[in-house]
Design an enzyme around this catalytic site. Structure first.
Site: not given
Length: 443
Positions: A83, A86, A190, A281
């Site tokens: 993404h 990110e 991410h 994440e």
């Protein structure tokens, strides 16, 4: 004093200190090319393809044999910036590269890691998206998707339901890349939360979906891998650092338990590429201010290194016939943890099985022959940067021409739809669908 390495340091031009700023495509390429030039004996830079806008998808390989696979040396990979908005993972991987190459010959742990592993690092899978971000935001920015407005982490074939989306150039490049290497372990990086998430991201009744989870046959290993990363990150392991997000005990979650996701990369890696992958994440804010980057590096450095070392879990070896010929494409599975797409030996007859300490029965299957069972005991204390080595000699002469090169049993269709426990009731409920909508921008 290690005089050969001392002379090497004097002869090699040093890479300019990597600053803690966001590096756009031109700056990132310049850094990667400089590293590849100055550390050519332990690095190899190549592009696996191009983005929609024609930007290179760069991969830097770090290892003692960076340009080609060596038997017994497992392949590891990190991928970031799927993404485009990110951004923390992208910068962390650049600093990881810098740390690895400058520590070789100085830090024994890093030197051993480079000696025993081929480490593939892709700082940006979505360079078009990164460049498209004009107004950085913590929650959502134009640039999350690729140039064609496709979410790359929902663009892969799915093992649980048909994912009839147009495969994007970036996705196709990664799928092709996975076929060229024997990847064993991976993580994709991410932002938007602070948690280590493990497969499955999607699910059916057979994988536990009715209990709001979806577990692989290797759930013990995946939980261990996620805890390995999260436990060394002082903020992630708290589980509640992102005040507007869910709480994650010990900084770990099953992907489906968080919310169902169709067409994700980690499920694809595990099912069709024989590669254990988790999703990391790394920041509550997707695109934090540059001045926060040093603290992200300090909080993740130990985790990034320790996670790479886990590629040496379990057992590895080659499968031979009675004449000592390596047998490719032979099924090698552990009893009681069979994969829906059976794991097979590569073209060198190699297999790699990530396993925790314990006793296991390995089942080797060759078409036209009875299964061959071998008992292995994985010791509590792992060997020095190596899985347990166990070559398997089959009591017959292999007919290499009769063993298919490709894997005909694993078409890229929803394999779990044909599992005995599958029924329409296994589809995500309305509640889970609403949860997915609420979380869609946070993974």
């Amino acid at each position: 004093m290690n005089f050969p390495y001392l002379w090497l340091e004097l002869l090699l031009p040093l890479v300019a200190a990597l600053d803690f700023n966001y590096h756009h495509q031109e700056g990132m390429e310049a850094f990667l090319k400089t590293v590849a030039q100055n550390y050519s004996s332990i690095t190899h830079l190549h592009s696996i393809g191009k983005s929609v806008k024609g930007r290179n998808l760069w991969v830097l390989v770090v290892g003692r044999f960076p340009k080609e696979h060596r038997i017994g040396i497992p392949e590891f990979k990190y991928v970031a910036n799927m993404h485009g908005d990110e951004t923390v993972g992208r910068e962390l991987l650049l600093h990881l590269i810098d740390y690895l190459v400058t520590s070789d010959g100085k830090d024994p742990e890093i030197t051993n890691l480079i000696n025993s592993t081929r480490i593939h690092i892709m700082p940006s899978m979505n360079p078009d998206g990164f460049e498209a971000v004009k107004k950085p935001d913590c929650y959502y920015s134009i640039g999350r998707e690729n140039y064609n407005r496709y979410d790359l982490n929902r663009n892969f074939p799915d093992a649980f339901e048909y994912n009839n989306v147009s495969r994007q150039p970036e996705t196709l490049a990664v799928m092709k890349w996975l076929k060229t290497e024997t990847f064993v372990l991976s993580a994709n990086l991410h932002g938007g939360a602070l948690v280590a998430s493990y497969p499955f991201d999607n699910g059916v009744q057979a994988t536990g979906a009715l209990s709001s989870r979806s577990l692989t046959p290797d759930d013990d290993v995946f939980q261990y891998l996620a805890h390995t990363y999260a436990s060394r990150n002082p903020n992630m392991k708290k589980g509640d650092e992102c005040k507007n997000k869910m709480n994650f005990p010990n900084g770990v979650t099953n992907g489906y338990s968080w919310y169902p996701l169709q067409g994700g990369m980690q499920d694809y890696n595990y099912i069709w590429a024989q590669c254990f992958e988790i999703t990391l994440e790394l920041s509550c804010c997707k695109y934090p201010r540059e001045e926060k980057l040093p603290s992200f590096w300090n909080n993740n450095k130990a985790s990034l290194i320790e996670y790479i070392k886990q590629v040496h879990l379990g057992v590895k070896g080659q499968v031979f016939d009675q004449n000592g010929n390596p047998l490719p494409n032979v099924i090698v599975e552990v009893q009681d943890r069979k994969h829906i797409c059976p794991y097979r030996t590569n073209k060198y007859g190699e297999y790699y099985l990530l396993l925790l300490p314990g006793s296991y029965i390995i089942n080797v299957t060759v078409p036209g022959h009875d299964p061959h069972l071998t008992k292995v005991i994985i010791p509590e204390k792992s060997q020095n940067f190596s899985a347990l080595k166990k070559d398997i000699l089959l009591p017959f002469q292999g007919q290499l021409d009769s063993i298919p090169v490709s894997n005909p049993s694993c078409p890229m269709i929803p394999l779990y739809m044909n599992s005995p426990s599958h029924s329409p009731a296994t589809k995500p409920s309305l509640f889970l669908f609403l949860v997915t909508l609420l979380h869609i921008f946070f993974k």
